[in-house]
Design a protein around this motif. Structure first.
Motif, short mmCIF file in Angstrom:
data_model
loop_
_atom_site.label_atom_id
_atom_site.label_comp_id
_atom_site.label_asym_id
_atom_site.label_seq_id
_atom_site.Cartn_x
_atom_site.Cartn_y
_atom_site.Cartn_z
N HIS A 150 0.83 -1.20 0.00
CA HIS A 150 0.00 0.00 0.00
C HIS A 150 0.86 1.26 0.00
CE1 HIS A 150 -3.12 2.89 0.97
NE2 HIS A 150 -4.01 1.95 0.69
N ASP A 280 -11.24 4.84 -7.84
CA ASP A 280 -9.91 5.28 -7.41
C ASP A 280 -9.66 6.70 -7.89
OD1 ASP A 280 -7.26 5.46 -6.63
OD2 ASP A 280 -6.53 4.37 -8.38
N GLY A 296 -13.96 1.73 -2.38
CA GLY A 296 -13.23 2.14 -3.57
C GLY A 296 -13.49 1.16 -4.70
N PHE A 298 -12.43 -0.36 -8.12
CA PHE A 298 -11.22 -0.50 -8.92
C PHE A 298 -11.48 -1.34 -10.16
CE2 PHE A 298 -9.75 0.81 -4.86
CZ PHE A 298 -8.54 1.45 -5.05
N LEU A 303 -5.25 -2.49 -6.83
CA LEU A 303 -6.11 -2.39 -5.65
C LEU A 303 -5.32 -2.42 -4.36
CD1 LEU A 303 -9.54 -4.13 -5.26
CD2 LEU A 303 -7.93 -4.14 -3.37
N LYS A 304 -4.36 -3.33 -4.25
CA LYS A 304 -3.58 -3.46 -3.02
C LYS A 304 -2.75 -2.21 -2.74
CE LYS A 304 -3.11 -8.47 -2.63
NZ LYS A 304 -2.15 -9.59 -2.51
N GLU A 307 -6.07 0.90 -2.34
CA GLU A 307 -7.40 0.73 -1.72
C GLU A 307 -7.53 1.53 -0.42
OE1 GLU A 307 -8.24 -3.22 -0.42
OE2 GLU A 307 -6.21 -3.57 0.30
N TYR A 309 -8.40 2.19 3.41
CA TYR A 309 -8.32 1.31 4.58
C TYR A 309 -8.77 2.07 5.81
CZ TYR A 309 -3.92 3.71 5.87
OH TYR A 309 -2.98 4.64 6.21
N GLY A 315 -11.60 -1.96 -0.71
CA GLY A 315 -11.47 -1.81 -2.15
C GLY A 315 -12.15 -2.96 -2.86
N ASP A 317 -12.84 -4.94 -6.65
CA ASP A 317 -12.52 -5.13 -8.07
C ASP A 317 -13.84 -5.29 -8.81
OD1 ASP A 317 -11.81 -5.96 -10.61
OD2 ASP A 317 -10.18 -7.25 -9.92
#
Length: 346
Positions: A150, A280, A296, A298, A303-304, A307, A309, A315, A317
Motif C-alpha cells: 500500500h 480510485d 473504492g 477499482f 487495488l492493493k 485501496e 483502509y 477496495g 474489483d
C-alpha cells in the motif's frame, strides 16, 4: 531520470551513524514532489509517524502544486511548504531558488517518500541533513507485511526500518495511522449544515463520486445500473453525488449534487455521510482522510496499492463483483455501527 537517479544515496548507507537522542531531530524535510490530491493525502500517515517519533520537530514538505498548504493546514508540526513550479522550464529562476533553499536550510533529517521519485531522491541528496533516508524498500519487511504494497503504508514501514538501522527503538508492529485531513469541529458542523440544506430531511446519507481520470473512470452505463441498484435498495437513505472540479456526472445529474472547489469543504460534507462510494481518485482518498467508511471501485488500478483502509473501508474489483456482492458489502458497512471519528468528537 529514474535510471539516472536510481543509485542516488545507495552508497550513503550511514551504517556508522547512531541516533542516541531523539531530541536531536528538530527539523525534518519530507520529499514528495507531486501535486496530486491523492498522493499528498497518502503521505499524511508518514507525517503523523514522524511527528510522533520526534514530537519536538518541525517538518518542511517538498512538494509540487498548491494543494499541500490546504491539506496540511491543521498539522501543527508542519512548518514550511516548499513547492516546485508545475512547469520548471518556464520558471527557471523560481525552480532554482527552491533547490538552493534546500541546501541552505539546516535539516537534521531528510526523507524521500517514494524510492522511484527522481526529484525526491535528488532533494534528499542535495539537502545538508545529517541523516538522509532515500526511501529504499527492504525486501525482508515486504515479505513479512501483508499490506506492505500500500502506497500510504510502505513509506512508514521503510522509515521504521531506517530508524532501526540508526539503533532507535521503534514499534514495527504498531498499526499505521489512517489518512487524516484533520478537519476542525467547526468545519464538520458547516459540512453538516450544507448536507442538511441539500437533503432537507434527517435520513442517513450515502455519497457517490462517479468520476475518475482516464481508464479509471467507469462508464456511464456502469454507473447508471449501479445508481439504479442503489436507489432501489436504499430508499431510506439520501444518495448525494459529489461532483468533480470538471462538473460532470456519469449518471446525468440524476441525484442531488454537491459542487465545490474547496477541498476542505468537500471533505466536511463527506465527513457527515455514512458511506462514500467512488472509483480510485483523489476524492476517494479524501473520503478516507475524513474517516468516512469508503468503498473504492477499482477496474484498472492496483487495488492493493491504492485501496482505502481503516474504519470498515474496502477496495472492490468491479471486474469480479456481482450485484449481490455489492449489496452484501454495503449492508455490512452500514450495519456495522461504525461512526466517523469526527462525528463522535462533536
Amino acid at each position: 531520470m529514474r535510471n539516472l537517479t536510481k543509485n542516488v544515496g545507495k552508497t550513503n548507507m550511514q551504517n556508522d551513524f547512531i541516533l542516541v537522542d531523539k531530541s536531536e531531530i528538530k527539523r525534518v524535510l519530507i520529499c514528495r514532489p507531486n501535486g496530486r490530491l491523492g498522493n499528498l493525502l497518502l503521505i499524511t500517515p508518514l507525517v503523523q509517524e514522524v511527528s510522533e517519533m520526534f514530537p519536538n520537530c518541525k517538518i518542511d514538505l517538498f512538494v509540487k502544486g498548491t494543494l499541500a498548504p490546504i491539506i496540511f493546514e491543521k498539522y501543527d508540526t508542519v512548518d514550511k511548504i516548499i513547492h516546485l513550479p508545475k512547469k520548471p522550464f518556464k520558471s527557471l529562476i523560481a525552480y532554482s531558488k527552491v533547490w538552493i533553499s534546500l541546501k541552505k536550510t539546516p535539516y537534521d533529517l531528510a526523507i524521500n517518500v517514494d524510492q522511484n521519485s527522481s526529484s525526491g531522491r535528488l532533494a534528499v541528496q542535495f539537502s545538508n541533513a545529517k541523516y538522509k533516508f532515500f526511501g529504499d524498500s527492504n525486501d525482508e519487511i515486504a515479505e513479512k507485511k501483508s499490506d506492505f504494497e500500500h502506497i500510504a503504508k510502505y513509506p512508514v514501514y521503510n522509515f521504521r526500518n531506517y530508524l532501526a538501522k540508526l539503533r532507535l527503538p521503534t514499534s514495527s508492529n504498531k498499526i499505521i495511522a489512517p489518512l487524516d485531513l484533520k478537519l476542525t469541529a467547526s468545519e464538520i458542523s458547516e459540512g453538516r449544515k450544507i448536507l442538511g440544506e441539500l437533503t432537507n430531511n434527517d435520513k442517513r446519507t450515502i455519497c457517490i463520486f462517479t468520476y475518475a481520470t482516464g481508464a479509471k473512470c467507469l462508464s456511464e452505463e456502469w454507473w447508471e445500473k449501479f445508481y439504479s441498484q442503489l436507489t432501489a435498495e436504499y430508499k431510506n437513505y439520501n444518495i448525494i453525488e459529489i461532483l468533480p472540479v470538471e462538473n460532470v456526472s456519469q449518471i446525468g445529474f440524476k441525484a442531488p449534487t454537491f459542487y465545490s472547489k474547496d477541498i476542505r469543504e468537500i471533505g466536511s460534507v463527506i465527513a457527515n455521510a455514512d458511506l462514500f462510494i467512488g472509483a480510485d481518485s483523489g476524492i476517494m482518498h479524501l473520503s478516507s482522510a475524513v474517516h468516512t467508511p469508503t468503498i473504492g471501485l477499482f477496474s484498472v488500478s492496483n487495488l492493493k496499492k491504492y485501496e482505502p483502509y481503516d474504519n470498515c473501508s474496502v477496495g472492490i474489483d468491479v471486474n469480479l463483483y456481482t450485484k449481490k456482492e455489492y449489496i452484501k458489502t454495503i449492508n455490512s458497512i452500514l450495519s456495522s455501527g461504525t461512526l466517523n471519528i469526527y462525528s463522535r468528537a462533536i
